[in-house]
Design a protein around this motif. Structure first.
Motif, mmCIF file in Angstrom:
data_model
loop_
_atom_site.group_PDB
_atom_site.id
_atom_site.type_symbol
_atom_site.label_atom_id
_atom_site.label_comp_id
_atom_site.label_asym_id
_atom_site.label_seq_id
_atom_site.Cartn_x
_atom_site.Cartn_y
_atom_site.Cartn_z
ATOM 1 N N PHE A 267 16.920 41.381 75.383
ATOM 2 C CA PHE A 267 18.151 41.469 74.636
ATOM 3 C C PHE A 267 18.564 40.190 75.528
ATOM 4 O O PHE A 267 18.565 39.803 76.816
ATOM 5 C CB PHE A 267 18.651 42.263 74.974
ATOM 6 N N PRO A 268 18.965 39.312 74.924
ATOM 7 C CA PRO A 268 19.502 37.641 75.507
ATOM 8 C C PRO A 268 20.623 38.241 76.187
ATOM 9 O O PRO A 268 21.633 38.331 75.655
ATOM 10 C CB PRO A 268 19.566 37.074 74.401
ATOM 11 N N LYS A 269 20.710 37.430 77.424
ATOM 12 C CA LYS A 269 22.287 37.242 78.022
ATOM 13 C C LYS A 269 23.582 36.601 77.781
ATOM 14 O O LYS A 269 24.296 36.507 77.707
ATOM 15 C CB LYS A 269 21.814 37.207 79.234
ATOM 16 N N ARG A 270 22.879 35.848 76.445
ATOM 17 C CA ARG A 270 24.129 34.671 75.749
ATOM 18 C C ARG A 270 24.350 35.254 74.429
ATOM 19 O O ARG A 270 25.633 34.936 73.707
ATOM 20 C CB ARG A 270 22.869 33.837 75.202
ATOM 21 N N ASN A 271 24.328 36.910 74.051
ATOM 22 C CA ASN A 271 24.701 37.821 73.900
ATOM 23 C C ASN A 271 26.388 37.940 73.710
ATOM 24 O O ASN A 271 26.257 38.481 74.766
ATOM 25 C CB ASN A 271 23.917 38.694 73.153
ATOM 26 N N ILE A 272 27.547 37.666 72.393
ATOM 27 C CA ILE A 272 29.076 38.133 73.130
ATOM 28 C C ILE A 272 29.224 39.320 73.383
ATOM 29 O O ILE A 272 30.030 39.348 74.325
ATOM 30 C CB ILE A 272 29.590 37.603 72.290
ATOM 31 N N PHE A 273 27.968 40.236 72.678
ATOM 32 C CA PHE A 273 28.196 41.525 73.440
ATOM 33 C C PHE A 273 27.418 41.795 74.642
ATOM 34 O O PHE A 273 28.227 43.086 76.005
ATOM 35 C CB PHE A 273 28.161 43.114 72.216
ATOM 36 N N LEU A 274 26.586 40.613 75.578
ATOM 37 C CA LEU A 274 26.060 41.726 75.631
ATOM 38 C C LEU A 274 26.361 40.560 77.392
ATOM 39 O O LEU A 274 24.878 40.889 78.732
ATOM 40 C CB LEU A 274 24.838 41.434 76.104
ATOM 41 N N TYR A 275 27.094 39.811 77.355
ATOM 42 C CA TYR A 275 26.987 39.004 78.675
ATOM 43 C C TYR A 275 27.101 39.398 79.759
ATOM 44 O O TYR A 275 28.744 40.269 80.047
ATOM 45 C CB TYR A 275 27.881 37.779 78.699
ATOM 46 N N PRO A 276 26.801 38.597 80.946
ATOM 47 C CA PRO A 276 26.978 39.779 81.948
ATOM 48 C C PRO A 276 28.536 39.335 82.749
ATOM 49 O O PRO A 276 28.627 38.639 83.963
ATOM 50 C CB PRO A 276 26.044 39.217 83.175
ATOM 51 N N LYS A 277 29.686 39.615 82.203
ATOM 52 C CA LYS A 277 30.437 39.282 82.714
ATOM 53 C C LYS A 277 31.398 39.897 83.560
ATOM 54 O O LYS A 277 32.154 38.873 84.735
ATOM 55 C CB LYS A 277 31.852 40.451 81.617
ATOM 56 N N ASP A 278 31.186 41.273 83.924
ATOM 57 C CA ASP A 278 31.753 41.602 85.996
ATOM 58 C C ASP A 278 30.703 40.560 86.653
ATOM 59 O O ASP A 278 31.566 40.501 87.405
ATOM 60 C CB ASP A 278 31.035 42.992 86.294
ATOM 61 N N THR A 279 29.296 40.879 86.063
ATOM 62 C CA THR A 279 28.607 40.044 87.703
ATOM 63 C C THR A 279 29.312 38.800 87.293
ATOM 64 O O THR A 279 28.896 37.892 88.986
ATOM 65 C CB THR A 279 27.140 39.681 86.871
ATOM 66 N N ILE A 280 29.545 37.706 86.145
ATOM 67 C CA ILE A 280 29.343 36.506 86.662
ATOM 68 C C ILE A 280 31.206 36.532 87.434
ATOM 69 O O ILE A 280 31.221 35.741 88.240
ATOM 70 C CB ILE A 280 30.198 35.981 85.056
ATOM 71 N N ARG A 281 32.297 36.973 87.108
ATOM 72 C CA ARG A 281 33.787 37.183 87.697
ATOM 73 C C ARG A 281 33.747 37.579 89.898
ATOM 74 O O ARG A 281 33.813 36.943 90.226
ATOM 75 C CB ARG A 281 34.464 38.378 87.753
ATOM 76 N N ASP A 282 32.623 38.411 89.680
ATOM 77 C CA ASP A 282 32.834 39.237 90.670
ATOM 78 C C ASP A 282 31.346 37.078 91.928
ATOM 79 O O ASP A 282 32.015 36.803 93.144
ATOM 80 C CB ASP A 282 31.262 40.125 91.557
#
Length: 152
Positions: free
Chosen positions: A80-95
């Motif tokens: 699964f691509p991390k670039r998918n709008i439903f799958l991107y790592p939002k919490d990881t990016i923020r932290d």
């Protein structure tokens, strides 16, 4: 005494064949469903193509954009691509954004639309200077957090 093997009844053989066919059909259906989900995750309409940054004053917006682009590159489990709008790592990016750049007090990462990730950052404001040694001073914010070196 010797044990004599009796032939399997036709009803029992039919039930066993039916169970085997149902098991094979369930496995094939599960594999097809997984393949469909992987294929849908690569649809271009659901891929992140743009990152917008707001709230950055001292830190360059291009730095934050490059940081986010780096974190949405790659795949989860080679599928699964991390670039998918439903799958991107939002919490990881923020932290990791707040951890990597001490100048930032907070960061909010969310999907703006199906192609854009919006990153809102809040930078720390210096309230005082802390100089533990002569010639080496650091900024302190309103919470007392030492977050960066002060210019000479």
């Amino acid at each position: 005494m010797a044990r004599v093997e009796l032939p399997e009844s036709r009803l029992r053989a039919r039930k066993r064949r039916r169970r085997i066919r149902l098991s094979i059909a369930a496995v094939v259906l599960a594999v097809l469903l997984c393949a469909l989900l992987v294929g849908l995750s690569y649809i271009p309409a659901l891929q992140v193509t743009q990152v917008t940054v707001s709230g950055a004053k001292t830190l360059a917006s291009s730095t934050v954009q490059a940081f986010v682009q780096e974190h949405i590159a790659g795949r989860y489990g080679y599928l699964f691509p991390k670039r998918n709008i439903f799958l991107y790592p939002k919490d990881t990016i923020r932290d990791e954004l707040v951890h990597a750049y001490p100048l930032l007090a907070a960061a909010d990462v969310h999907a703006q639309d199906f192609h854009t990730i919006a990153v809102n950052v809040v930078e720390r404001e210096p309230r005082a200077l802390w100089c533990p040694t002569m010639g080496s001073c650091s900024f302190i914010d309103e919470r007392g957090v030492v977050y960066g070196p002060a210019p000479e």
